[in-house]
Design a protein around this motif. Structure first.
Motif, PDB file in Angstrom:
ATOM      1  N   LEU A 160      98.898  83.086 104.370  1.00  0.00           N
ATOM      2  CA  LEU A 160      98.375  83.981 105.395  1.00  0.00           C
ATOM      3  C   LEU A 160      99.512  84.537 106.240  1.00  0.00           C
ATOM      4  O   LEU A 160     100.467  83.828 106.577  1.00  0.00           O
ATOM      5  CB  LEU A 160      97.397  83.205 106.278  1.00  0.00           C
ATOM      6  N   GLU A 161      99.420  85.823 106.579  1.00  0.00           N
ATOM      7  CA  GLU A 161     100.395  86.462 107.454  1.00  0.00           C
ATOM      8  C   GLU A 161      99.727  86.806 108.785  1.00  0.00           C
ATOM      9  O   GLU A 161      98.501  86.955 108.858  1.00  0.00           O
ATOM     10  CB  GLU A 161     100.960  87.724 106.802  1.00  0.00           C
ATOM     11  N   LEU A 162     100.523  86.959 109.838  1.00  0.00           N
ATOM     12  CA  LEU A 162      99.958  87.185 111.163  1.00  0.00           C
ATOM     13  C   LEU A 162      99.167  88.485 111.249  1.00  0.00           C
ATOM     14  O   LEU A 162      98.155  88.560 111.940  1.00  0.00           O
ATOM     15  CB  LEU A 162     101.076  87.173 112.220  1.00  0.00           C
ATOM     16  N   THR A 163      99.605  89.514 110.530  1.00  0.00           N
ATOM     17  CA  THR A 163      98.847  90.769 110.575  1.00  0.00           C
ATOM     18  C   THR A 163      97.498  90.649 109.874  1.00  0.00           C
ATOM     19  O   THR A 163      96.626  91.505 110.064  1.00  0.00           O
ATOM     20  CB  THR A 163      99.654  91.908 109.935  1.00  0.00           C
ATOM     21  N   ASP A 164      97.312  89.585 109.073  1.00  0.00           N
ATOM     22  CA  ASP A 164      96.008  89.361 108.449  1.00  0.00           C
ATOM     23  C   ASP A 164      94.933  89.066 109.483  1.00  0.00           C
ATOM     24  O   ASP A 164      93.733  89.191 109.191  1.00  0.00           O
ATOM     25  CB  ASP A 164      96.071  88.197 107.449  1.00  0.00           C
ATOM     26  N   PHE A 165      95.333  88.654 110.682  1.00  0.00           N
ATOM     27  CA  PHE A 165      94.344  88.394 111.733  1.00  0.00           C
ATOM     28  C   PHE A 165      93.473  89.626 111.977  1.00  0.00           C
ATOM     29  O   PHE A 165      92.300  89.509 112.318  1.00  0.00           O
ATOM     30  CB  PHE A 165      95.034  88.005 113.049  1.00  0.00           C
ATOM     31  N   PHE A 166      94.083  90.814 111.809  1.00  0.00           N
ATOM     32  CA  PHE A 166      93.332  92.046 112.034  1.00  0.00           C
ATOM     33  C   PHE A 166      92.283  92.290 110.947  1.00  0.00           C
ATOM     34  O   PHE A 166      91.369  93.092 111.141  1.00  0.00           O
ATOM     35  CB  PHE A 166      94.286  93.244 112.102  1.00  0.00           C
ATOM     36  N   ASP A 167      92.435  91.638 109.790  1.00  0.00           N
ATOM     37  CA  ASP A 167      91.514  91.847 108.679  1.00  0.00           C
ATOM     38  C   ASP A 167      90.371  90.834 108.643  1.00  0.00           C
ATOM     39  O   ASP A 167      89.449  90.970 107.838  1.00  0.00           O
ATOM     40  CB  ASP A 167      92.274  91.780 107.348  1.00  0.00           C
ATOM     41  N   GLY A 169      95.693  76.771 103.803  1.00  0.00           N
ATOM     42  CA  GLY A 169      96.028  75.365 103.792  1.00  0.00           C
ATOM     43  C   GLY A 169      94.782  74.517 103.629  1.00  0.00           C
ATOM     44  O   GLY A 169      93.685  74.908 104.045  1.00  0.00           O
ATOM     45  N   ASN A 170      94.941  73.356 103.028  1.00  0.00           N
ATOM     46  CA  ASN A 170      93.816  72.444 102.824  1.00  0.00           C
ATOM     47  C   ASN A 170      93.542  71.663 104.107  1.00  0.00           C
ATOM     48  O   ASN A 170      94.458  71.190 104.775  1.00  0.00           O
ATOM     49  CB  ASN A 170      94.117  71.463 101.690  1.00  0.00           C
ATOM     50  N   ALA A 197      92.376  80.533 112.578  1.00  0.00           N
ATOM     51  CA  ALA A 197      93.492  81.403 112.192  1.00  0.00           C
ATOM     52  C   ALA A 197      94.825  80.837 112.682  1.00  0.00           C
ATOM     53  O   ALA A 197      95.841  80.910 111.979  1.00  0.00           O
ATOM     54  CB  ALA A 197      93.275  82.803 112.748  1.00  0.00           C
ATOM     55  N   GLU A 198      94.840  80.282 113.897  1.00  0.00           N
ATOM     56  CA  GLU A 198      96.089  79.724 114.426  1.00  0.00           C
ATOM     57  C   GLU A 198      96.575  78.561 113.570  1.00  0.00           C
ATOM     58  O   GLU A 198      97.752  78.491 113.197  1.00  0.00           O
ATOM     59  CB  GLU A 198      95.881  79.251 115.864  1.00  0.00           C
ATOM     60  N   ILE A 199      95.691  77.628 113.291  1.00  0.00           N
ATOM     61  CA  ILE A 199      96.069  76.454 112.505  1.00  0.00           C
ATOM     62  C   ILE A 199      96.534  76.872 111.110  1.00  0.00           C
ATOM     63  O   ILE A 199      97.533  76.361 110.585  1.00  0.00           O
ATOM     64  CB  ILE A 199      94.899  75.467 112.401  1.00  0.00           C
ATOM     65  N   GLN A 200      95.818  77.818 110.500  1.00  0.00           N
ATOM     66  CA  GLN A 200      96.202  78.284 109.171  1.00  0.00           C
ATOM     67  C   GLN A 200      97.548  79.006 109.197  1.00  0.00           C
ATOM     68  O   GLN A 200      98.331  78.918 108.238  1.00  0.00           O
ATOM     69  CB  GLN A 200      95.115  79.187 108.592  1.00  0.00           C
ATOM     70  N   ALA A 201      97.850  79.691 110.291  1.00  0.00           N
ATOM     71  CA  ALA A 201      99.153  80.354 110.406  1.00  0.00           C
ATOM     72  C   ALA A 201     100.276  79.322 110.504  1.00  0.00           C
ATOM     73  O   ALA A 201     101.361  79.514 109.926  1.00  0.00           O
ATOM     74  CB  ALA A 201      99.170  81.274 111.622  1.00  0.00           C
ATOM     75  N   PHE A 202     100.035  78.235 111.205  1.00  0.00           N
ATOM     76  CA  PHE A 202     101.029  77.157 111.262  1.00  0.00           C
ATOM     77  C   PHE A 202     101.250  76.564 109.872  1.00  0.00           C
ATOM     78  O   PHE A 202     102.392  76.313 109.462  1.00  0.00           O
ATOM     79  CB  PHE A 202     100.572  76.057 112.221  1.00  0.00           C
ATOM     80  N   ALA A 208     100.692  78.061 107.024  1.00  0.00           N
ATOM     81  CA  ALA A 208     101.352  79.074 106.196  1.00  0.00           C
ATOM     82  C   ALA A 208     102.852  79.114 106.448  1.00  0.00           C
ATOM     83  O   ALA A 208     103.631  79.479 105.559  1.00  0.00           O
ATOM     84  CB  ALA A 208     100.736  80.451 106.469  1.00  0.00           C
ATOM     85  N   ALA A 209     103.267  78.721 107.654  1.00  0.00           N
ATOM     86  CA  ALA A 209     104.695  78.693 107.984  1.00  0.00           C
ATOM     87  C   ALA A 209     105.370  77.413 107.503  1.00  0.00           C
ATOM     88  O   ALA A 209     106.562  77.213 107.762  1.00  0.00           O
ATOM     89  CB  ALA A 209     104.882  78.844 109.488  1.00  0.00           C
ATOM     90  N   GLY A 210     104.611  76.548 106.808  1.00  0.00           N
ATOM     91  CA  GLY A 210     105.199  75.367 106.202  1.00  0.00           C
ATOM     92  C   GLY A 210     105.010  74.071 106.956  1.00  0.00           C
ATOM     93  O   GLY A 210     105.596  73.050 106.602  1.00  0.00           O
ATOM     94  N   TYR A 211     104.167  74.075 107.991  1.00  0.00           N
ATOM     95  CA  TYR A 211     103.950  72.875 108.797  1.00  0.00           C
ATOM     96  C   TYR A 211     102.692  72.125 108.346  1.00  0.00           C
ATOM     97  O   TYR A 211     101.687  72.736 107.962  1.00  0.00           O
ATOM     98  CB  TYR A 211     103.779  73.238 110.271  1.00  0.00           C
ATOM     99  N   VAL A 212     102.748  70.807 108.429  1.00  0.00           N
ATOM    100  CA  VAL A 212     101.539  69.987 108.393  1.00  0.00           C
ATOM    101  C   VAL A 212     101.015  69.925 109.827  1.00  0.00           C
ATOM    102  O   VAL A 212     101.783  69.710 110.765  1.00  0.00           O
ATOM    103  CB  VAL A 212     101.835  68.570 107.862  1.00  0.00           C
TER     104      VAL A 212
END
Length: 672
Positions: free
Chosen positions: A24-31, A415-416, A467-472, A474-478
């Motif tokens: 997921l990318e941050l601009t996807d929030f708009f979609d 992310g799962n 969306a926030e948690i999924q963005a984290f 997507a950036a490689g964080y657990v």
């Protein structure tokens, strides 16, 4: 000639498409789109719902109305355009709907639509927006609330300025305890009053002129009365949690109370036969967490019965069943939102689960539903894999009708999300949380870690999309998010473990969760990060004052100094009375020992403060004083101010993007 592809080639192509998915990318929030306010028709055959979407070019959120058959067929728009169409409500016979819209101009008007022809016309053209609309049983009138301004006299009288002189605006004179509200700014003089208007059109008639805000009106069986909740007591500013149910005579305007206890009686709902009024409330004990209970009474206010005495969860959104034998409601239970039914003897059962998806940013439990006369349910279906879609339950059959984000998630990998529990180091109490791993997660590798903490504090996270948690992720964080003690959805005892004791042992609950995740073996212990907003900001600041195990922290919209907070937050009559045993000057030590500012000399963790500049719930001065204190202590600190944002930072889509981008940038700065 028709081409036939070998099975192995089809499988290869399918695998290739799947492999091409990206995070997921941050601009996807708009979609991202989601369903809200599903309204099933009285006969259960059709559902109208609000479809919410965003415009990336104007940075605005919009919504249209859609209609679909209860079996999922013929899903189509009722309205269209970059506008806001909300709050659809069916007439009692299902032949018409009303809704609010700004489709004609910037004003939100009340519109009427005939369902056979889809003809639409505005019922109101008022300067203020109607709200809380209720159909009369005959279907010929509508009751609603609307703000009525009042002229406030100022004792400050200025001399006449010379002709042509350019003076500053006149000073603002304030003499009310509650003078501003989060998301509202400085309050205009006036209150919400009750109006009625004919469905044939015409000028709305104002029925009330009280000095307090009046709640949603509900018609009596014969349409001669309206019931509403309000706090009309003389000391309402000092006792803001003391509303009653009132009866309003439509013809005369006479008002009389039907309840009289200390506590917030609200949400009156008249039974189908008109012989009972259901409402929610409780006997106020000035506790931080008090559950919303369900009651019924006769229409004259007599014979009040407590139906939910044996049900240890908050009751919300009550709706009578078609036969008047009980009520449907929704409630949060261990991170899940469910629909329950309670009969008039107090027997409860769960009839639907997995509601949610209305909070796009963080994984808060929030949901909506409606019920037809024959017992069909329409509700917002939410899971960690998607925001709210529309679902219908007919008997035992559940149908998911929409999949609004199928297009986006066809090429974005999420992310799962997996539920987990652990024992708190403080008292071995079980704590529930959810662990989110990156889309390309490999348990044999090591990952940086984020602890994300919810606000409230009397609220709950759950098994819903964020969306926030999924963005984290997507950036490689657990990521770990959890419901420490004090969270709702676990009963009255669990919620009040932090009564006059917050923050405190909820710290132990969260640290035990971090330890439980580390024990799984895939966390880089040198790359631990922590963040949270509102109550989560309080706990984030508390955590870094208690230990230095985190590489960096983002403290979002926090309370740092309880003494200052209760005096300039937007509900001064509430916070000091329910969250503390006394006023600040009566026991300053109690306020200070629970304030993160008291621990600032212990902080070594690089810390970012992030708050909306127009936040009046946890005003930005809280962040400013902590920022300055950290700087004076030599801590690496930064402050991010979101222009025009209130406590709900994501009032514009780009604000949510900015919030997540700021958090990730700060963590990346200190990630080894």
């Amino acid at each position: 000639m028709k081409k036939i592809f070998p099975l192995f080639l089809l499988l290869f192509v399918g695998t290739l498409v799947s492999a091409q998915k990206s995070p997921l990318e941050l601009t996807d929030f708009f979609d991202l789109e989601f369903v809200s306010d599903p309204q099933i028709s009285p006969d259960g055959k059709k559902i109208i719902y609000v479809r919410n979407f965003k415009d990336i070019m104007t940075d605005r959120s919009h919504s249209n109305l859609w209609i679909v058959n209860a079996d999922g067929s013929q899903n189509r728009p009722l309205t269209s355009g970059n506008q806001n169409d909300v709050s659809p409500r069916w007439s009692p016979d299902g032949s018409k709907i009303v809704f609010l819209s700004n489709q004609q101009d910037e004003k939100m008007k009340l519109f009427l639509m005939w369902m056979d022809t889809r003809e639409t016309f505005p019922l109101t053209n008022t300067s203020k927006t109607p709200g809380n609309v209720s159909w009369s049983n005959k279907g010929d009138q509508l009751a609603f609330t609307m703000f009525v301004p009042q002229q406030q006299e100022s004792i400050v009288k200025l001399p006449q300025k010379p002709e042509g002189a350019k003076w500053n605006d006149a000073p603002v004179y304030i003499d009310q305890l509650k003078y501003r509200g989060d998301g509202q700014g400085y309050l205009k003089s006036g209150n919400n009053q009750i109006f009625i208007v004919s469905t044939d059109g015409g000028t709305p008639r104002q029925l009330t002129s009280e000095n307090e805000n009046l709640g949603a009106p509900e018609w009596s069986a014969d349409d001669s009365k309206l019931y509403f909740s309000a706090n009309l007591h003389e000391d309402s500013d000092l006792e803001p949690n003391n509303s009653e149910i009132y009866e309003l005579q439509v013809a005369s305007g006479e008002i009389k109370p039907l309840t009289e206890r200390l506590g917030p009686d609200s949400s009156p709902e008249v039974s189908p036969k008109g012989d009972l009024i259901a409402f929610t409330g409780y006997d106020d004990e000035y506790l931080g967490y008090q559950m919303s209970e369900l009651y019924v009474m006769n229409p004259d206010g007599s014979n009040i019965r407590h139906l939910s005495a044996d049900f240890d969860r908050d009751i919300e959104n009550i709706q009578w069943d078609g036969k008047g034998r009980g009520l449907y409601f929704h409630y949060n239970d261990r991170g899940k939102t469910k629909i329950g039914h309670i009969d008039l003897k107090g027997k409860t059962e769960t009839v639907a689960e997995d509601l949610g998806g209305l909070s796009l940013g963080r994984p808060y439990n929030a949901a909506a539903f409606s019920v037809s006369n024959n017992g069909k349910l329409a509700y917002t279906l939410g899971t960690p894999a998607h925001p709210a879609d529309l679902a219908v339950k007919d008997g035992r059959n559940v149908i998911r009708i929409t999949n609004l984000n199928e297009d986006l998630f066809s090429y974005r990998e999420l992310g799962n999300v997996q539920e987990m529990t652990w024992k708190s180091s403080f008292d071995q109490r079980e704590i529930q949380g959810w662990l989110v791993t990156p889309p390309d997660f490999d348990p044999n590798k090591k990952y940086p870690f984020i602890l994300e903490i919810h606000g409230g504090p009397f609220a709950s996270y759950g098994s819903v999309f964020s969306a926030e948690i999924q963005a984290f992720a997507a950036a490689g964080y657990v990521v770990l998010y959890a419901n420490p003690r004090g969270s709702s959805g676990y009963g009255a005892e669990f919620g009040n473990l932090i009564h006059h004791n917050y923050p405190n042992q909820d710290y132990d609950d969260l640290m035990s969760g971090v330890d439980a995740v580390i024990q799984k073996g895939f966390i880089e212990e040198k790359n631990l990060f922590v963040t949270g907003g509102s109550g989560g900001g309080v706990l984030t600041a508390w955590i870094i004052g208690k230990n230095n195990r985190f590489s960096a922290a983002v403290v979002a919209k926090p309370v740092i100094n309880w003494y200052s907070f209760v005096l300039y937050a937007d509900n001064p009559g509430f916070f000091y009375k329910y969250w503390f045993p006394s006023k600040p000057w009566e026991d300053p030590e109690h306020y200070m020992k629970r304030s993160p500012i008291s621990l600032v000399e212990n902080v070594t963790t690089p810390t970012m403060l992030l708050t909306g500049e127009e936040d009046y719930r946890t005003p930005i001065a809280e962040s400013e004083q902590y920022y300055t204190a950290l700087k004076l202590e030599g801590v690496d600190a930064a402050m991010v101010r979101i222009p025009g944002a209130s406590h709900g930072i994501a009032n514009r889509p780009s604000n949510l993007v900015a919030k997540v981008a700021a958090i990730l940038a700060w963590f990346e700065k200190y990630r080894e």
